[in-house]
Design an enzyme around this catalytic site. Structure first.
Site, PDB file in Angstrom:
ATOM      1  CG  HIS A 162      -3.957  -4.433  -1.066  1.00 25.40           C
ATOM      2  ND1 HIS A 162      -3.398  -5.376  -0.227  1.00 25.40           N
ATOM      3  CD2 HIS A 162      -5.209  -4.219  -0.605  1.00 25.40           C
ATOM      4  CE1 HIS A 162      -4.266  -5.692   0.721  1.00 25.40           C
ATOM      5  NE2 HIS A 162      -5.369  -5.007   0.507  1.00 25.40           N
ATOM      6  CG  ASP A 173      -0.800  -6.638  -2.652  1.00 24.89           C
ATOM      7  OD1 ASP A 173       0.070  -6.581  -1.751  1.00 24.89           O
ATOM      8  OD2 ASP A 173      -2.013  -6.745  -2.418  1.00 24.89           O
TER       9      ASP A 173
END
Ligand code: XLS
Ligand code: MG
Length: 346
Positions: free
Chosen positions: A51, A54
């Protein structure tokens, strides 16, 4: 004899999850990103999927310059570890601006936020060395139909996709359809919807799809039929293999955990279509059971890959000519039994 394709495998940091569910707290204490990257490498996986947050935590609080700086630092860490970044996905389901949808919010300011954040995801993807952005349209849909104008939402989605395609001339968008959850009804529920909306964008050849086994099953479809359909358009650019037991919430079960025959047919379809030959990865979007202890935290990922490889042997040793003869005789009962006995044999 053509060289047998060897698949490359991938998972995301969120697949090493802590066990919380809507009815109870985490059962495992959170691990660091470095620990997760070490585990991915130790398990012999080839890539990590991300993501946007992330890759760059707290992304909404950071400038474009800071985002690029942190993405470059992460890229260096991945290079040192010999791990590729498979894709970057904007997480458009946490921020307050996405409460009533992201690209299809009724509030133009929230739609603008979602597009801006997606452009940052594209910047991160390119720095991380991937041209793939995955769009799981988690909050594009409705809780009650009258709250949105579904026809206008198609235009909103195309507007967002076009902004991304214009932002970077090489980026490819892989739409990850799902029929519901968290929404009551989602706007792009199947591969057919994803590939149809791609045709409305400014550059359809750069808009493809990602199939997740559980999402196809939740739509009442066979994931391998969805794979065949997407491959007919040469637009299956990523894949989240997992499993799902019935039409309840998205379970993200280990691959093959609920239905081995459905899993076998997915592997056979990937083989027959030559998935992976252009560098595509097999990603396992799976979560450990809440009961899993920290000692067995990676088992669901290792098991999923082992199951995939065992079913790959089964797909490659399947007697296609015998099956073809039974099809020609329309002896589907014998064919059915042949598949079962092949799966049950050593
Ligand atoms: C849903 C999505 C999700 C990731 C990628 O299954 O794949 O797991 O967040 O967006
Ligand atoms: Mg997924």
């Amino acid at each position: 004899m053509a060289k047998k394709h060897s698949y490359k495998f991938c998972f995301g940091p969120w697949n090493i999850s802590e066990g919380a569910d809507p009815y109870g707290p985490p059962t495992r204490s959170p691990q660091t990103f470095d620990w997760k990257l070490d585990q991915l490498k130790a398990l012999g996986f080839d890539a990590m999927m991300f993501h946007d947050d992330d890759a760059v935590p707290d992304i909404d609080a950071k400038s474009e310059v800071q985002i690029r700086k942190e993405a470059r630092a992460l890229k260096r860490r991945l290079d040192d570890a010999g791990i590729a970044a498979e894709m970057v996905a904007p997480r458009l389901w946490f921020a307050p601006q996405t409460i009533d949808g992201a690209y299809t919010s009724n509030d133009a300011r929230c739609r603008k936020y979602a597009i801006e954040r997606s452009l940052r995801s594209i910047d991160i993807a390119r720095i991380m060395g991937t041209d793939l952005v995955v769009l799981w349209l988690a909050r594009e849909g409705s809780y009650i139909r009258e709250s949105k104008n579904a026809r206008r939402c198609v235009d909103y989605l195309v507007e967002a996709f076009d902004a991304m395609l214009a932002h970077d001339k090489r980026i490819r968008l892989a739409i990850e359809p799902k029929p519901n959850e968290p929404m009551d009804v989602a706007y792009v529920p199947t591969i057919g919807h994803a590939l149809a909306i791609a045709q409305l964008t400014r550059d359809p050849k750069r808009v493809g799809c990602l199939i997740e086994s559980a999402h196809a099953i939740l739509a009442g479809l066979d994931p391998s039929d969805e794979i065949d359909f997407a491959m007919a358009f040469n637009k299956l650019w990523s894949l989240h293999l997992n499993d799902q037991n019935g039409l309840k919430f998205d379970q993200d079960k280990p691959f093959g955990s609920a239905n081995l025959r459905v899993a076998f047919n997915q592997v056979r379809s990937l083989e027959q279509n030559g998935y992976g030959r252009n560098g595509e990865y097999i990603c396992f979007d799976v979560h450990p059971f809440r009961t899993t202890s920290e000692e067995h935290w990676l088992a669901h990922l290792d098991n999923s890959r082992r199951t995939f490889l065992r079913l790959l042997e089964k797909a490659r040793s399947f007697n296609d000519s015998e099956a073809k003869a039974l099809v020609q005789k329309r002896d589907y009962a014998a064919l059915d039994q042949m598949v079962i006995e092949h799966l049950l044999s050593k």
